[in-house]
Structures are given as C-alpha cells and as structure tokens.
Design a protein around this motif. Structure first.
Motif, mmCIF file in Angstrom:
data_model
loop_
_atom_site.group_PDB
_atom_site.id
_atom_site.type_symbol
_atom_site.label_atom_id
_atom_site.label_comp_id
_atom_site.label_asym_id
_atom_site.label_seq_id
_atom_site.Cartn_x
_atom_site.Cartn_y
_atom_site.Cartn_z
ATOM 1 N N ILE A 253 1.032 -1.322 -0.122
ATOM 2 C CA ILE A 253 -0.127 0.106 0.283
ATOM 3 C C ILE A 253 0.851 1.333 0.073
ATOM 4 C CG2 ILE A 253 -1.726 1.420 1.302
ATOM 5 C CD1 ILE A 253 -2.830 -1.253 2.129
ATOM 6 N N ILE A 254 2.027 1.332 0.784
ATOM 7 C CA ILE A 254 2.763 2.344 0.859
ATOM 8 C C ILE A 254 3.479 2.706 -0.495
ATOM 9 C CG2 ILE A 254 4.979 3.176 1.735
ATOM 10 C CD1 ILE A 254 3.904 1.809 4.544
ATOM 11 N N ARG A 255 3.827 1.655 -1.112
ATOM 12 C CA ARG A 255 4.595 1.774 -2.651
ATOM 13 C C ARG A 255 3.603 2.114 -3.470
ATOM 14 N NH1 ARG A 255 9.247 -1.086 -3.612
ATOM 15 N NH2 ARG A 255 8.982 0.238 -5.554
ATOM 16 N N ILE A 256 2.345 1.732 -3.443
ATOM 17 C CA ILE A 256 1.327 2.121 -4.412
ATOM 18 C C ILE A 256 0.959 3.650 -4.196
ATOM 19 C CG2 ILE A 256 -1.319 1.840 -5.183
ATOM 20 C CD1 ILE A 256 -0.643 -1.262 -4.629
ATOM 21 N N GLU A 257 0.585 3.975 -2.997
ATOM 22 C CA GLU A 257 0.425 5.491 -2.683
ATOM 23 C C GLU A 257 1.372 6.389 -3.017
ATOM 24 O OE1 GLU A 257 -2.387 6.957 -1.119
ATOM 25 O OE2 GLU A 257 -3.214 5.012 -1.558
ATOM 26 N N ARG A 258 2.646 6.026 -2.951
ATOM 27 C CA ARG A 258 3.871 6.822 -3.477
ATOM 28 C C ARG A 258 3.914 6.945 -4.774
ATOM 29 N NH1 ARG A 258 8.757 4.760 0.690
ATOM 30 N NH2 ARG A 258 8.213 5.948 2.584
ATOM 31 N N ARG A 259 3.649 5.761 -5.477
ATOM 32 C CA ARG A 259 3.666 6.015 -7.082
ATOM 33 C C ARG A 259 2.587 6.713 -7.424
ATOM 34 N NH1 ARG A 259 3.798 0.515 -10.878
ATOM 35 N NH2 ARG A 259 4.285 1.586 -12.845
#
Length: 367
Positions: A351-357
């Motif tokens: 989730i953190i990676r997706i939100e940053r992307r």
C-alpha cells in the motif's frame, strides 16, 4: 466565513473587472457555480437539519405521550397543522434564500406526516401493517420532494424506503413476502434525484440497491444473486474505466461510480464465496476477486483515494478469508498470528509503495 461558492463568485467578478475573462464567460461561470451550489450543504445547513429532526422527534414524542388526553379532532388538527406549517413555512424561507432552514422545516413536516399515519391509523383502527405505513410515508415524502425540488426530502424518501426494505427483508414484524417492488421505487427515486438535483440521493440509491441484492440472496439463492451482482458491478467498473466521461454523464455521482461498483462487486463475490465455502469454487472466486481488485487499483485507483482504500480493505479481507478457509486448519494459533503478521506487513508495504507511486506519477507527467 464565506462559503466556497461565494469566494469563487467574488474571484470571477475580480477576473472580469481586471480583463482576465470577458463578461459573457464570467456570467456563464457564475451560473455554473450557482447551479452546483444547490447540490452541496454547508455546515450551517447540516446543523439546521439536525435541529429540525430533533424538533420533529420532540413533537411526536410529546403528542404520543399525551395522546389520550387530547380530544380526537384536536389530534388530527394538530398533526395537519404541523405538516402545513412545515411545508409552507419552508417554501417561504426558500424564497428568501434560507435554504438550510427551509429544508429543516420540510423534514419536520415529513416526520409529522409519518407520525400522523401511525397515530391516526391507531386512533381510527385502520387495517394494515407497519410496512404498508412506511411505504405510504416514503411515497408522500417523495411527492413533497418533487413538488418542492428538495434535496433533503429526496434523501429522506429513500431512507424511509430503506427502512421498508429492512423491515421486510429481516422480517422484523412478521414473516412476509420479500419486497421485490423496492427496485421500482429506487428507479423512480433515481429519476427524482435529477429533478431535485440531489447527488447524495443517488449515492444512497446505489448503496440501497446493493443492500437489496444482498438481502435477496439471503432469502433465495446466494450463488445466483451474488453472481449477477458481481457481474453487473464488474461491467460498471469496466464502463467507468473505458468511458469515464460517458458513465459520469449518465450516473452523475461526482466520479464515484467505480467506488459503488467495487462495493457491489465485493458484496457479490462475498455471497458467491459464502455459498462455495466447502467446494472448489471458493478458491476460484477468491482468485477472481483478487484479480479484479488489483485491476481496479491499477486502472481506476489513481483518481480516487477512497476507491483505493476500499480496494485495500477488500484485498486484506480476501487474504484473511482464504487463509482461514484453506490454511488455517493446518496451523496452530501461534502459526496463525505469525502468518497474519507477515501478510499484513506485506500488504502495508504494498500500500505504501502504491500510494507513493500514485502521488509521484502526476508530477512526472508534468515534468
């Protein structure tokens, strides 16, 4: 503090005076702001409606508590007086640009109308059941909403219809037939919501239809109903992804059609999985659900943070259900918590990676 619409109209006036936009464009922008301003509610309007609902409840409780002490003609006259004053007084306030208080008075009148159905029916011993009284209340409120073009009354009519669905669907009073006509009510109220310019009503209708489908599945065949709900919802997700402008022009949900469609899809797949929990179809349904959730995040998640979080919750729920059904029996309690910790940690990282992307992609596109 000035409202958002007021600030925008002031800015448009300043732009016209400074020559940034011409007068015709400025007037068109102001008309658009005023048209969309009616769809929203400010904090003061919300407080006014809450006060109106409390006032209506106080009136009905006071009348009910002293019902036997009031002469019969006075009872009827008092109820109709509250209805008349509420609707007429609200209309007068609406003409004077006191929209919040007008909607509040209309809600009081609608509540008094519902109370009068119950109390007068009890007083004159009219035949009928509670569900029929709720339907009458909903229809009467919808007629008032159409006559007054009231956002709040439209939402109230749908909420009352939902109460009818719940009383019939859960058989709160007695065992009765399932309310199949509920869909016809929602179709009529969907058309009404465009007349009254109530986007909130359309949101409530979308959620109400999903609730109807879930209750229908519990009453009949959850597999068939769940499949239909999931397929229709998946089709709406595809339409929203491939033709977002056309779908928004039809639904006019403020770009939130995918959000409702995803809720419907997860509800439908949940019903399918519940029916197939002891069969091989459970794993297939779970795989399909996870694939659709991933596709929603990739193709539709960039535009809606709320949609992404519903997808995250659905993804986590699917993982938990799959684990408990297929793996949980193989591990002890310690193993369950250990596996759950690993799954949640991995999900949090994803989730953190997706939100940053999601945040970085617009900036990269601008560059």
């Amino acid at each position: 503090m000035a409202s958002y619409a007021t600030k925008v109209k002031n800015d448009i006036g300043r732009w016209v005076d400074s020559g940034l936009v011409d007068r015709a464009t400025g007037d068109a922008l102001i008309r658009d702001v005023e048209a969309n301003e009616r769809n929203g509610l400010n904090f003061g309007s919300i407080l006014a409606m809450m006060a109106a609902l409390l006032f209506a409840a106080a009136i009905l409780i006071l009348v009910a508590a002293n019902w036997e002490a009031i002469p019969r003609p006075a009872r009827v006259a008092s109820l109709f007086a509250v209805i008349f004053v509420g609707y007429v007084g609200g209309a007068l306030l609406k003409q004077r640009d006191h929209g919040g208080f007008a909607e509040g008075l209309w809600l009081i009148a609608a509540a008094a109308f519902g109370g009068s159905i119950a109390l007068i029916g009890q007083m004159y011993h009219f035949s009928g059941d509670e569900a029929a009284a709720i339907v009458t209340w909903s229809i009467g409120t919808a007629i008032a909403a159409a006559a007054l073009r009231s956002n709040a009354l439209t939402v109230a009519a749908i909420g009352i219809a939902d109460a009818w669905l719940v009383t019939k669907g859960f058989e709160l009073f007695r065992r009765t037939e399932f309310p199949h006509f509920f869909i016809a009510f929602m179709a009529a109220y969907w058309a009404l919501s465009f007349w009254t310019q109530s986007r909130a009503a359309r949101h409530l209708i979308a959620l109400s239809v999903i609730l109807y489908a879930v209750l229908l599945g519990f009453h009949y065949e959850s597999l068939e109903v769940g499949l239909v709900l999931a397929l229709v919802s998946a089709a709406l997700l595809a339409v929203a992804a491939l033709a977002p402008v056309a779908s928004e022009r039809f639904a006019q949900l403020g770009g939130r059609l995918p959000l409702h469609a995803l809720i419907g899809f997860l509800s439908g797949m949940g019903m399918v999985q519940l029916d197939q929990i002891d069969d091989g179809g459970f794993v297939i349904a779970a795989a399909v659900a996870l694939a659709v959730i991933a596709a929603v995040i990739v193709f539709l998640g960039r535009e809606s943070r709320g949609l992404r979080w519903i997808a995250y919750i659905g993804f986590a729920f699917e993982l938990a259900i799959v684990y408990m059904v297929t793996v949980g029996s193989m591990l002890g309690t310690a193993g369950f918590f250990f596996a759950a910790a690993i799954i949640l940690a991995g999900l949090a990282y994803a989730i953190i990676r997706i939100e940053r992307r999601m945040k970085s992609q617009p900036a990269q596109g601008a560059a």
